[in-house]
Motif scaffolding. Structure first.
Motif, PDB file in Angstrom:
ATOM      1  N   THR A 362       0.823  -1.216   0.000  1.00 51.43           N
ATOM      2  CA  THR A 362       0.000   0.000   0.000  1.00 51.43           C
ATOM      3  C   THR A 362       0.860   1.270   0.000  1.00 51.43           C
ATOM      4  N   ALA A 363       2.192   1.102  -0.004  1.00 52.01           N
ATOM      5  CA  ALA A 363       3.071   2.280   0.049  1.00 52.01           C
ATOM      6  C   ALA A 363       2.850   3.153  -1.186  1.00 52.01           C
ATOM      7  N   VAL A 364       2.943   4.449  -0.990  1.00 48.94           N
ATOM      8  CA  VAL A 364       2.781   5.364  -2.137  1.00 48.94           C
ATOM      9  C   VAL A 364       4.162   5.821  -2.605  1.00 48.94           C
ATOM     10  N   ALA A 367       8.030  11.467  -2.716  1.00 47.04           N
ATOM     11  CA  ALA A 367       8.051  12.708  -3.501  1.00 47.04           C
ATOM     12  C   ALA A 367       9.149  12.639  -4.565  1.00 47.04           C
ATOM     13  N   GLY A 368       8.806  12.969  -5.783  1.00 43.46           N
ATOM     14  CA  GLY A 368       9.789  12.991  -6.872  1.00 43.46           C
ATOM     15  C   GLY A 368       9.911  11.667  -7.601  1.00 43.46           C
ATOM     16  N   ALA A 369       9.412  10.579  -6.984  1.00 39.34           N
ATOM     17  CA  ALA A 369       9.523   9.264  -7.650  1.00 39.34           C
ATOM     18  C   ALA A 369       8.257   9.002  -8.457  1.00 39.34           C
ATOM     19  N   LYS A 370       8.405   8.286  -9.569  1.00 41.59           N
ATOM     20  CA  LYS A 370       7.236   8.020 -10.422  1.00 41.59           C
ATOM     21  C   LYS A 370       6.372   6.903  -9.843  1.00 41.59           C
ATOM     22  N   ARG A 371       7.022   5.961  -9.185  1.00 44.06           N
ATOM     23  CA  ARG A 371       6.308   4.762  -8.739  1.00 44.06           C
ATOM     24  C   ARG A 371       6.551   4.474  -7.267  1.00 44.06           C
ATOM     25  N   ALA A 372       5.605   3.765  -6.686  1.00 38.15           N
ATOM     26  CA  ALA A 372       5.781   3.273  -5.320  1.00 38.15           C
ATOM     27  C   ALA A 372       6.858   2.184  -5.333  1.00 38.15           C
ATOM     28  N   PRO A 373       7.515   1.958  -4.173  1.00 36.94           N
ATOM     29  CA  PRO A 373       8.518   0.892  -4.129  1.00 36.94           C
ATOM     30  C   PRO A 373       7.883  -0.474  -4.384  1.00 36.94           C
TER      31      PRO A 373
END
Ligand code: FAD
Length: 426
Positions: A362-364, A367-373
């Protein structure tokens, strides 16, 4: 031993031709394929072909030494003779590789599915910005079509009868974790919604509601393409029933008398790829998968069985003392690219398996990253063995995890759950 016929011009059929030559067969090889195309790869159809990155997925297989009868349908089989719509073809050995065909639903006689390169090219032409697309089924194909359609500005609704996407393949918990991906892509996902009828202009839903659409794609699974074998005397059970060596098993009640009396010499008819229902020594059950890797790898075993049998090798496959190293005994493996994520799955979860998460689904995206881990999840048997693994954007977990599955490893579940500990260290 003069002629081996391969029926089905997909990956498994094409690979069988290559294996026949590599394993030393010098006689005539005839490939009978219903499609007009030379063998081509299907996974890119719902990925690179739909996105327009490629238009040709022909497989780089050396088929020059084979006679190719393309656009030719096999219609029936009896010992030594394959009937086709272009006349009979005699054989000494036969490879069945007719794959699988999409399931259609009640309603319109013409239903759009995605199985062939022609299907993919035609669908790509329809995916115009603003068009309304209804996809029936949130399985692997439905998710990949939705991904590309939404990226092209198409308005997409996915209607799924189950409670979550990928329910049959991955279960409700993992399937549930993929639901936000649809919303993030701007796709309406309607789960628990059965379709009563496919119409040219939309979907008639079970509750009576009509969902209008410009394009309807049915992606509710496939069935092995084996109906043409019904009077062959071979045993069929959701595929061509084969043993661990991929040798076809004669049926019991066929016109030719059945069983040993059916006239097929053991090991001279083999099946491979999506159409083969093989006995798995690893799982002690019959298996049939629709996975690229099976169509790529199983022809090697099928061809070895066929050539050994044609050479009069004793004991025949399946008999006591037969070479146990030459069985087909994989850990199933599948991948999918959906919503910008690489999803990989290996193994076979049991009904008593416990699911252990590795990372936070469920991690989002930071900031600055296109995708969740990325994250992974493992299914653990009561005895502690890991029996299946799914990875989402964590390919290294899959590399190490597949080794563990093959080795029947029982990693410490607490350490497994820590995504900062490399799986290869467990
Ligand atoms: P097929 O590819 O189905 O080939 C069988 C051939 O036999 C067909 O050409 C058919 O026309 C022909 N045939 C059928 N009946 C007859 C007959 N009576 N006479 C003559 N010829 C006949 N797998 C993955 O692991 N990962 C993926 O990402 C993935 N993506 C996919 C995306 C799409 C759109 C599709 C359709 C499949 C995907 N797969 C994926 C599944 C994978 O492509 C299949 O498992 C693989 O193609 C099976 O190969 P096959 O040769 O056994 O069967």
């Amino acid at each position: 031993m003069d002629r081996i016929v391969v029926v089905g011009g997909g990956l498994a059929g094409g690979r069988a031709v290559v294996e026949l030559r590599e394993q030393g067969f010098s006689g005539t090889i005839t490939l009978v394929g219903a499609e007009e195309h030379r063998p081509y790869d299907r996974p890119p159809l719902s990925k690179a072909v739909l996105s327009g990155r490629t238009d040709d997925t022909t497989l780089p297989l050396d088929l020059d030494s084979a006679e190719l009868l393309l656009g030719r349908h096999a219609t029936a089989l009896r010992p030594g003779v394959l009937e086709t719509d272009g006349g009979p073809v005699e054989f000494d050995g036969l490879v069945l590789a007719t794959g699988a065909a999409p399931v259609r639903l009640p309603g319109a006689p013409e239903q759009r599915v995605l199985r062939t390169i022609d299907d993919a090219r035609a669908l790509r032409e329809e995916l115009r910005p603003g068009a309304r697309l209804a996809i029936v089924g949130a399985g692997w194909i439905g998710a990949e079509v939705a991904t590309h359609a939404a990226a092209h500005g198409v308005t997409v609704t996915v209607v799924e009868a189950g409670a979550t996407p990928l329910l049959a393949a991955l279960g409700p918990e993992i399937g549930g974790h993929t639901m936000p991906w649809y919303e993030q892509a701007g796709i309406e996902l309607r789960v628990g919604t059965a379709v009563a009828e496919i119409r040219a202009d939309g979907l008639e839903l079970a509750g009576g509601e009509f969902l209008p659409a410009d394009i309807v794609v049915v992606g509710v699974g496939v069935r092995p393409d084996v109906r043409w074998l019904e009077s062959s005397g071979l045993l069929l059970d959701r595929g061509v029933v084969v043993d661990e060596w991929l040798s076809a098993v004669p049926g019991a009640g066929d016109a030719a008398g059945g069983g040993a009396a059916s006239g097929y010499r053991p090991g001279t008819v083999v099946a491979t790829g999506d159409c083969a229902a093989w006995w798995s020594r690893r799982y002690e059950r019959r298996m049939r998968v629709e996975h690229w890797e099976c169509a790529q790898e199983s022809p090697r075993v099928a061809v070895a069985t066929l050539l050994r049998s044609l050479a009069g090798g004793e004991p025949a496959p399946g008999e006591a003392g037969a070479d146990s190293d030459s069985v087909y005994n994989p850990v199933p493996y599948f991948w999918s690219q959906q919503f910008g994520r690489m999803v990989q799955f290996a193994g076979l979860p049991g009904p008593d398996s416990t699911l252990v998460l590795r990372g936070d689904p469920t991690a989002v995206a930071p900031a600055g990253a296109k995708r969740a881990p990325g994250w992974s999840a493992g299914w653990f048997a009561p005895d502690g063995r890991m029996v299946a693994l799914v990875t989402v954007a964590r390919p290294l977990d899959m590399v190490a995890g597949r080794r563990m599955l093959l080795a029947d490893a029982a990693p410490d579940a607490a350490k497994f759950a820590d995504p900062d500990i490399a799986l290869k260290e467990l």
